[in-house]
Motif scaffolding. Structure first.
Motif, PDB file in Angstrom:
ATOM      1  N   ARG A   1       0.835  -1.204   0.000  1.00 26.28           N
ATOM      2  CA  ARG A   1       0.000   0.000   0.000  1.00 26.28           C
ATOM      3  C   ARG A   1       0.871   1.256   0.000  1.00 26.28           C
ATOM      4  NH1 ARG A   1      -2.288  -0.738   4.586  1.00 26.28           N
ATOM      5  NH2 ARG A   1      -3.714  -2.298   3.734  1.00 26.28           N
TER       6      ARG A   1
ATOM      7  N   PRO B   1      -3.882   7.723 -10.379  1.00 25.71           N
ATOM      8  CA  PRO B   1      -4.848   6.655 -10.662  1.00 25.71           C
ATOM      9  C   PRO B   1      -4.580   5.904 -11.966  1.00 25.71           C
ATOM     10  CG  PRO B   1      -5.996   8.567  -9.804  1.00 25.71           C
ATOM     11  CD  PRO B   1      -4.560   8.976  -9.959  1.00 25.71           C
TER      12      PRO B   1
ATOM     13  N   ASP C   1      -8.597   1.669  -0.036  1.00 28.44           N
ATOM     14  CA  ASP C   1      -9.298   2.856  -0.538  1.00 28.44           C
ATOM     15  C   ASP C   1      -8.631   3.467  -1.766  1.00 28.44           C
ATOM     16  OD1 ASP C   1     -11.109   2.562   1.482  1.00 28.44           O
ATOM     17  OD2 ASP C   1     -10.195   4.076   2.796  1.00 28.44           O
ATOM     18  N   ALA C   2      -7.351   3.128  -2.010  1.00 34.17           N
ATOM     19  CA  ALA C   2      -6.675   3.662  -3.203  1.00 34.17           C
ATOM     20  C   ALA C   2      -7.310   3.132  -4.484  1.00 34.17           C
ATOM     21  CB  ALA C   2      -5.194   3.305  -3.177  1.00 34.17           C
ATOM     22  N   LEU C   3      -8.020   2.001  -4.372  1.00 35.79           N
ATOM     23  CA  LEU C   3      -8.752   1.469  -5.521  1.00 35.79           C
ATOM     24  C   LEU C   3     -10.105   2.176  -5.588  1.00 35.79           C
ATOM     25  CD1 LEU C   3      -8.924  -0.559  -7.855  1.00 35.79           C
ATOM     26  CD2 LEU C   3      -9.831  -2.240  -6.239  1.00 35.79           C
ATOM     27  N   ASP C   4     -10.067   3.416  -6.035  1.00 33.28           N
ATOM     28  CA  ASP C   4     -11.281   4.221  -6.051  1.00 33.28           C
ATOM     29  C   ASP C   4     -11.866   4.301  -7.458  1.00 33.28           C
ATOM     30  OD1 ASP C   4      -9.531   5.880  -7.382  1.00 33.28           O
ATOM     31  OD2 ASP C   4      -9.426   7.373  -5.782  1.00 33.28           O
ATOM     32  N   ALA C   5     -12.881   5.134  -7.620  1.00 29.55           N
ATOM     33  CA  ALA C   5     -13.577   5.231  -8.900  1.00 29.55           C
ATOM     34  C   ALA C   5     -12.649   5.688 -10.017  1.00 29.55           C
ATOM     35  CB  ALA C   5     -14.752   6.205  -8.770  1.00 29.55           C
ATOM     36  N   ALA C   6     -11.704   6.586  -9.691  1.00 25.17           N
ATOM     37  CA  ALA C   6     -10.790   7.088 -10.722  1.00 25.17           C
ATOM     38  C   ALA C   6      -9.918   5.973 -11.282  1.00 25.17           C
ATOM     39  CB  ALA C   6      -9.915   8.203 -10.148  1.00 25.17           C
TER      40      ALA C   6
ATOM     41  N   GLU D   1     -20.430  -3.058  -3.422  1.00 26.09           N
ATOM     42  CA  GLU D   1     -19.171  -2.317  -3.552  1.00 26.09           C
ATOM     43  C   GLU D   1     -19.029  -1.746  -4.965  1.00 26.09           C
ATOM     44  OE1 GLU D   1     -16.201  -4.589  -0.400  1.00 26.09           O
ATOM     45  OE2 GLU D   1     -16.589  -5.494  -2.353  1.00 26.09           O
TER      46      GLU D   1
ATOM     47  N   GLU E   1     -21.268   1.201  -5.265  1.00 28.25           N
ATOM     48  CA  GLU E   1     -20.707   2.360  -4.571  1.00 28.25           C
ATOM     49  C   GLU E   1     -19.678   3.071  -5.443  1.00 28.25           C
ATOM     50  OE1 GLU E   1     -19.942   5.237  -1.826  1.00 28.25           O
ATOM     51  OE2 GLU E   1     -21.580   3.771  -1.833  1.00 28.25           O
ATOM     52  N   VAL E   2     -18.860   2.279  -6.161  1.00 28.28           N
ATOM     53  CA  VAL E   2     -17.882   2.866  -7.075  1.00 28.28           C
ATOM     54  C   VAL E   2     -18.590   3.613  -8.202  1.00 28.28           C
ATOM     55  CG1 VAL E   2     -16.145   2.317  -8.830  1.00 28.28           C
ATOM     56  CG2 VAL E   2     -16.033   1.237  -6.589  1.00 28.28           C
TER      57      VAL E   2
ATOM     58  N   ARG F   1     -19.811   7.219  -7.919  1.00 28.81           N
ATOM     59  CA  ARG F   1     -18.807   8.284  -7.942  1.00 28.81           C
ATOM     60  C   ARG F   1     -18.234   8.507  -9.348  1.00 28.81           C
ATOM     61  NH1 ARG F   1     -17.322   5.472  -3.187  1.00 28.81           N
ATOM     62  NH2 ARG F   1     -15.478   4.582  -4.177  1.00 28.81           N
TER      63      ARG F   1
END
Length: 468
Positions: free
Chosen positions: A43, A51, A75-80, A101, A104-105, A108
């Motif tokens: 991490r 991203p 959390d680094a695996l976000d929508a971007a 999950e 949720e992505v 955003r």
């Protein structure tokens, strides 16, 4: 506890990149940390990355490591990041996530990115994710899925700013601040009439530099390029390229504003379409190195079998002249040259024609002129190569008649190749078939078959006794 060496590397994210790409040593460090179950260290390595670079990392690590990498970076695996992932890699990553999950992505993401994710899912997975979405988000995505694939309706995003022309600049600014989500990116404000039909646009630079009391109607640009919701994405890209657009309004059948397409989406489309055309010409399918092996095999094998069939046609033509070949072995040595040069000439013309069709340079208005142009180019190339081949053959075999035969065969085959290179894509286009898909197979068949037939046929007519 994270390895201190890993933490030091994480403090210098630029060290992970070599000429804009993740270095092999960096990827190896991440994989080593995951295999050692040092998720905190992994991490720390990934945290400073952009991203898009994190998305590249998922494509570079082994398939069996992707799920663990997703777990490690949290959390680094976000929508971007999800939006930047390769399609096949994204499938692997999403497979490790629950429907809630994934939903949720998607909340955003812009509508177009959310649709790009869900359209590739199986029907039951789609339903699970859609059910987990808020009603408003679900309605937007379901509406987008009703449009044809690779159309403006799938490409557009519904997040936009639209105002009536009766507002003043001050009112527009207040409206934007009150109703626009800060996460929404936009470059133009669309001006609409009471029926929500676009009547103009306001650039952000104008909004910032115009006195607040000025009316929208006095500064808006009334001329604009409107994109029909069912327009093919390739045509959308051409519109952006032709008119140098930053964004464009998408309208439904009644002319009402339903979405917006922005230039960042179009850049992806241009890259995608260009890559697709090149790969289709070779029959290589998607050409994605992350595509499953069996899927790649099925795509490529179909075209290889087709090429095998066209090869049999050429072999059959050679067999018709077996007596001539037996009498003069030079014919067997020289005939592949005629076919090969003709094939290359045909492929050159075909590539130019397919590109011209894709970019709207070649239309019904200039078809005849284009055909005549390619005939002239083929004649010039044919005369040049025929002369060179005649001199070379005469010098090597000591027979001017043989040199003349191969020269005539090569000239006619190159002219035929030029015609085939332009006519085959045009014919496929007229029958609503993608000229990039099957053109190469037909052009190769024509040039090979005619090359062998012309050379061996002329040699037989002249008589092998005059060629030896």
């Amino acid at each position: 506890m994270a390895d201190p060496q890993i933490m030091n590397e994480a403090e210098s994210p630029r060290d992970a990149l070599e000429e804009g790409r993740l270095s092999g040593s960096f990827v190896g460090s991440v994989v080593a940390a995951i295999e050692a179950e040092d998720f905190e260290g992994a991490r720390a390595l990934v945290a400073p990355l952009h991203p898009a670079d994190i998305a590249d990392l998922f494509a570079l690590v082994p398939e069996t490591t992707r799920g663990l990498l997703a777990m490690a970076i949290g959390d680094a695996l976000d929508a971007a990041v999800i939006a930047e992932l390769d399609d096949y890699v994204r499938d692997d990553v999403l497979a490790e996530m629950s429907a809630r999950e994934v939903a949720e992505v998607m909340t955003r993401l812009d509508t177009d990115d959310a649709v790009a994710i869900i359209e590739d899912m199986e029907a039951d997975e789609q339903r699970e994710v859609l059910d987990a979405l808020a009603p408003a988000d679900r309605a937007d995505i379901e509406a987008a899925l009703t449009f044809p694939e690779e159309s403006a309706g799938r490409l557009m995003q519904r997040e936009l700013v639209a105002v009536p022309e009766t507002m003043s600049i001050a009112e527009v600014v207040a409206h934007v601040r009150a109703v626009t989500d800060p996460a929404t990116d936009f470059w133009e404000i669309f001006v609409v009439d009471p029926a929500r039909r676009p009547v103009g646009t306001i650039r952000l630079s104008w909004l910032l530099t115009t006195p607040p009391e000025i009316a929208v109607a006095d500064i808006m640009q009334r001329e604009q390029t409107l994109i029909p919701v069912d327009m093919d994405q390739e045509e959308v890209a051409l519109q952006f390229q032709k008119y140098a657009l930053i964004s464009a309004a998408v309208v439904d059948g009644g002319g009402r504003l339903v979405g917006v397409i922005t230039v960042d989406d179009v850049v992806h489309i241009i890259q995608q379409e260009a890559g697709e055309d090149v790969l289709k010409l070779s029959g290589a399918g998607d050409g994605d190195i992350n595509e499953p092996v069996f899927s790649t095999y099925r795509t490529r094998s179909r075209w290889l079998v087709t090429n095998l069939a066209t090869g049999i046609i050429s072999a059959t033509i050679i067999g018709l002249f077996s007596d001539s070949i037996e009498a003069l072995v030079a014919l067997a040595a020289l005939s592949p040259i005629v076919a090969s040069v003709g094939g290359n000439a045909g492929n050159q013309t075909m590539a130019v024609t397919v590109r011209a069709l894709a970019t709207n340079q070649l239309t019904e208005a200039n078809t005849r002129r284009t055909i005549w142009r390619e005939i002239r180019v083929a004649l010039l190339n044919g005369l040049t190569l025929a002369a060179l081949m005649a001199m070379g053959t005469t010098a090597f075999f000591g027979n001017a008649v043989l040199g003349g035969v191969i020269a005539f065969a090569m000239l006619f085959n190159i002219v035929i190749a030029g015609l085939a290179g332009v006519m085959v894509p045009l014919t496929l286009e007229r029958f609503d078939a993608d000229p990039a898909v099957a053109s190469s197979v037909f052009v190769t068949m024509i040039t090979d078959s005619m090359g062998f037939f012309l050379f061996l046929g002329l040699a037989t007519l002249v008589g092998v006794e005059y060629l030896g």
